[in-house]
Write a protein that holds these residues in place. Structure first.
Motif, PDB file in Angstrom:
ATOM      1  N   LYS A  77       0.834  -1.205   0.000  1.00 63.89           N
ATOM      2  CA  LYS A  77       0.000   0.000   0.000  1.00 63.89           C
ATOM      3  C   LYS A  77       0.869   1.255   0.000  1.00 63.89           C
ATOM      4  CE  LYS A  77      -2.204  -1.369   3.751  1.00 63.89           C
ATOM      5  NZ  LYS A  77      -3.181  -1.465   4.869  1.00 63.89           N
ATOM      6  N   SER A  78       0.295   2.312  -0.509  1.00 66.96           N
ATOM      7  CA  SER A  78       0.946   3.610  -0.455  1.00 66.96           C
ATOM      8  C   SER A  78      -0.114   4.656  -0.140  1.00 66.96           C
ATOM      9  CB  SER A  78       1.626   3.926  -1.794  1.00 66.96           C
ATOM     10  OG  SER A  78       0.652   4.082  -2.810  1.00 66.96           O
ATOM     11  N   LYS A  79       0.258   5.899  -0.181  1.00 64.42           N
ATOM     12  CA  LYS A  79      -0.673   6.981   0.144  1.00 64.42           C
ATOM     13  C   LYS A  79      -1.888   6.951  -0.774  1.00 64.42           C
ATOM     14  CE  LYS A  79      -0.876  11.993   0.804  1.00 64.42           C
ATOM     15  NZ  LYS A  79      -0.112  13.272   0.734  1.00 64.42           N
ATOM     16  N   ASN A  80      -1.665   6.589  -2.030  1.00 61.86           N
ATOM     17  CA  ASN A  80      -2.750   6.623  -3.014  1.00 61.86           C
ATOM     18  C   ASN A  80      -3.141   5.243  -3.535  1.00 61.86           C
ATOM     19  OD1 ASN A  80      -2.792   9.553  -3.077  1.00 61.86           O
ATOM     20  ND2 ASN A  80      -0.889   9.442  -4.244  1.00 61.86           N
ATOM     21  N   THR A  81      -2.583   4.188  -2.955  1.00 68.41           N
ATOM     22  CA  THR A  81      -2.835   2.838  -3.458  1.00 68.41           C
ATOM     23  C   THR A  81      -3.227   1.915  -2.311  1.00 68.41           C
ATOM     24  OG1 THR A  81      -1.187   3.170  -5.192  1.00 68.41           O
ATOM     25  CG2 THR A  81      -1.886   0.917  -4.773  1.00 68.41           C
ATOM     26  N   SER A  82      -4.342   1.240  -2.464  1.00 69.47           N
ATOM     27  CA  SER A  82      -4.794   0.289  -1.451  1.00 69.47           C
ATOM     28  C   SER A  82      -4.300  -1.110  -1.793  1.00 69.47           C
ATOM     29  CB  SER A  82      -6.329   0.275  -1.391  1.00 69.47           C
ATOM     30  OG  SER A  82      -6.863  -0.284  -2.584  1.00 69.47           O
ATOM     31  N   GLU A 138     -13.632  -2.160  -4.867  1.00 68.99           N
ATOM     32  CA  GLU A 138     -12.834  -1.524  -3.820  1.00 68.99           C
ATOM     33  C   GLU A 138     -13.388  -1.813  -2.427  1.00 68.99           C
ATOM     34  OE1 GLU A 138      -9.705   0.144  -2.229  1.00 68.99           O
ATOM     35  OE2 GLU A 138      -9.927  -0.010  -4.400  1.00 68.99           O
ATOM     36  N   ASP A 156      -6.082  -2.271  -4.787  1.00 68.39           N
ATOM     37  CA  ASP A 156      -5.505  -1.664  -5.990  1.00 68.39           C
ATOM     38  C   ASP A 156      -4.304  -2.473  -6.470  1.00 68.39           C
ATOM     39  OD1 ASP A 156      -7.310   0.461  -6.085  1.00 68.39           O
ATOM     40  OD2 ASP A 156      -6.043   1.756  -4.840  1.00 68.39           O
TER      41      ASP A 156
END
Length: 231
Positions: free
Chosen positions: A196-201, A216, A204
């Motif tokens: 995961k990242s700030k904009n990726t779950s 989602e 994702d």
């Protein structure tokens, strides 16, 4: 001229410039099936072949002039071959979890120090910001990603990592994926922050490789891990 031709042949065959993976290639092709199953009985009888490859990893370690892909490939392969050694040194066994301190034993020689499988995984590979390594390193167990029966090579590393990640995520014995609910490997729980990242779950990340598109808001459950030996 002969030397130039030899170097070109080595490059075409996919061997790293700074590490010769030919003996490791033979070891894998002789003892690991296309499905990732290891013939531990055969490997036990060919332990000299295994020890030769281990010695090659001890003799040559990454240097500052190595590329990122060369370093990644080296440590992924080193993790996998040393996992084989850890099992063979304690074989027969039904599970790597039956081996005392399997991941924390500092039996791996790296230059002037000894390190463990855990050190390679957590202190080297995971710090290289490459989440796909989790589908390349193998823990000698059924629920692990399959052990590739050929080395990871710098020249083909990205395509190999893409392939093993896609294969693992779409393997029905490792993950059960539906649009509204996924039952996935505990690897995604243990190392959730790596995917995961700030904009990726997490969803994702999985959707990048899944043949089934996951909603989602899909329910996420984790499957029990099968630690039986991958034989």
């Amino acid at each position: 001229m002969k030397r130039i031709i030899l170097l070109l042949l080595i490059t075409v065959q996919g061997f790293a410039q700074n590490f010769d993976y030919r003996n490791y290639t033979d070891l894998l092709s002789n003892h690991v099936s296309s499905k990732g199953n290891v013939n531990y009985d055969k490997l036990k009888t060919n332990v000299a072949e295994l020890n030769l490859v281990v010695a090659e990893f001890e003799k040559t370690q990454p240097r500052k002039n190595w590329s990122r892909n060369e370093i990644l490939a080296y440590y992924i392969n080193s993790y996998n071959v040393h996992t084989l050694k850890k099992v063979i040194d304690n074989y027969p066994t039904k599970s790597i979890k039956n081996i005392r301190n399997a991941w924390d034993d500092k039996f791996i020689v790296l230059g002037s120090k000894n390190i463990s499988l855990s050190y390679i995984e957590h202190n080297i590979l995971r710090k290289m910001n490459e989440p796909r390594i989790h589908f390349a390193i193998n823990c000698a167990s059924f629920s692990c990603p399959d052990l590739l029966n050929k080395p990871f090579l710098p020249q083909t590393l990205n395509s190999q990592l893409e392939s093993v990640t896609k294969d693992f995520i779409n393997d029905g014995s490792k993950n059960v994926i539906e649009a509204n609910e996924i039952k996935i490997s505990e690897i995604f729980s243990w190392f959730s922050g790596d995917f995961k990242s700030k904009n990726t779950s997490l969803i994702d990340f999985i959707n990048k490789y899944s043949t089934i598109n996951i909603n989602e808001d899909a329910k996420v459950r984790y499957l029990d891990y099968n630690w039986s030996l991958n034989k």
